[in-house]
Design an enzyme around this catalytic site. Structure first.
Site, PDB file in Angstrom:
ATOM      1  N   THR A  82       3.547  -8.715  -4.438  1.00 54.03           N
ATOM      2  CA  THR A  82       2.146  -8.376  -4.197  1.00 54.03           C
ATOM      3  C   THR A  82       2.063  -7.047  -3.469  1.00 54.03           C
ATOM      4  O   THR A  82       2.791  -6.813  -2.502  1.00 54.03           O
ATOM      5  CB  THR A  82       1.464  -9.472  -3.351  1.00 54.03           C
ATOM      6  OG1 THR A  82       1.527 -10.707  -4.059  1.00 54.03           O
ATOM      7  CG2 THR A  82       0.005  -9.136  -3.081  1.00 54.03           C
ATOM      8  N   TYR A  83       1.172  -6.199  -3.931  1.00 52.83           N
ATOM      9  CA  TYR A  83       0.983  -4.889  -3.315  1.00 52.83           C
ATOM     10  C   TYR A  83      -0.116  -4.959  -2.267  1.00 52.83           C
ATOM     11  O   TYR A  83      -1.162  -5.568  -2.487  1.00 52.83           O
ATOM     12  CB  TYR A  83       0.650  -3.841  -4.388  1.00 52.83           C
ATOM     13  CG  TYR A  83       1.866  -3.526  -5.216  1.00 52.83           C
ATOM     14  CD1 TYR A  83       2.706  -2.489  -4.861  1.00 52.83           C
ATOM     15  CD2 TYR A  83       2.208  -4.314  -6.303  1.00 52.83           C
ATOM     16  CE1 TYR A  83       3.856  -2.219  -5.589  1.00 52.83           C
ATOM     17  CE2 TYR A  83       3.353  -4.067  -7.035  1.00 52.83           C
ATOM     18  CZ  TYR A  83       4.165  -3.019  -6.669  1.00 52.83           C
ATOM     19  OH  TYR A  83       5.314  -2.777  -7.379  1.00 52.83           O
ATOM     20  N   LEU A  84       0.133  -4.315  -1.137  1.00 53.98           N
ATOM     21  CA  LEU A  84      -0.829  -4.285  -0.040  1.00 53.98           C
ATOM     22  C   LEU A  84      -1.593  -2.974  -0.029  1.00 53.98           C
ATOM     23  O   LEU A  84      -2.739  -2.929   0.406  1.00 53.98           O
ATOM     24  CB  LEU A  84      -0.103  -4.469   1.295  1.00 53.98           C
ATOM     25  CG  LEU A  84       0.841  -5.668   1.376  1.00 53.98           C
ATOM     26  CD1 LEU A  84       1.519  -5.725   2.733  1.00 53.98           C
ATOM     27  CD2 LEU A  84       0.108  -6.959   1.063  1.00 53.98           C
TER      28      LEU A  84
END
Length: 168
Positions: free
Chosen positions: A35-37
């Site tokens: 997951t990209y923040l």
């Protein structure tokens, strides 16, 4: 900051015959939720949950990458499950999921094969010690098209598309 030097290829078909013949030896397989923040053109910040499929061992990482193309700067470190879960709950994002098979080809080259779940995509990666070594590498035909600089196949682009599809 460590440098990551890699080339990526659009693997047209899983090389089962090479595995059977012993030319490609599987070393490990992981299940990855990614997951990209934060995402910018040349930077990304992500978290991962990685499960070793042979042992069931789970660990979590936080990674910052900067740059594009063959050479990027990378900082990666382990984080706790609690921190990972807090971040995932706060972001409410759909993780990009894939299996990663790490293998040795011809007893000389380590390759990573990523088989994605949410899209029809299989990518083979090879990491190198230097950009010169990466550019000199001549891949075999079975690796497929070189997509090292093709932004449409980047994990962050695929993840971003997944968020759009998942919210519609």
């Amino acid at each position: 900051m460590a440098l990551e030097v890699e080339r990526k290829f659009l693997l047209p078909v899983y090389p089962a015959a090479l595995v059977q013949s012993g030319e490609l030896v599987i070393l490990s397989e992981q299940r990855i939720d990614q997951t990209y923040l934060a995402i910018a053109d040349s930077q990304e910040l992500r978290v991962r949950r990685l499960v070793d499929l042979a042992t069931g061992t789970v660990h979590f990482t936080h990674t910052f990458k900067s740059g594009g193309g063959l050479v990027r700067e990378e900082i990666e470190y382990d984080i706790s499950e609690g921190l990972y879960e807090q971040v995932m709950q706060a972001f409410q994002a759909i993780p990009l999921t894939k299996n990663r098979i790490t293998a040795r080809w011809n007893d000389t080259t380590t390759v990573e094969i990523d088989i994605y779940d949410q899209i029809q995509l299989t990518v083979l990666e090879v990491e190198f010690e230097s950009e010169k070594e990466a550019l000199a590498f001549v891949p075999p035909d079975w690796f497929g098209q070189d997509i090292s600089s093709a932004k449409e196949y980047s994990n962050k682009k695929v993840w971003r598309d997944l968020q759009t599809r998942g919210r519609s």
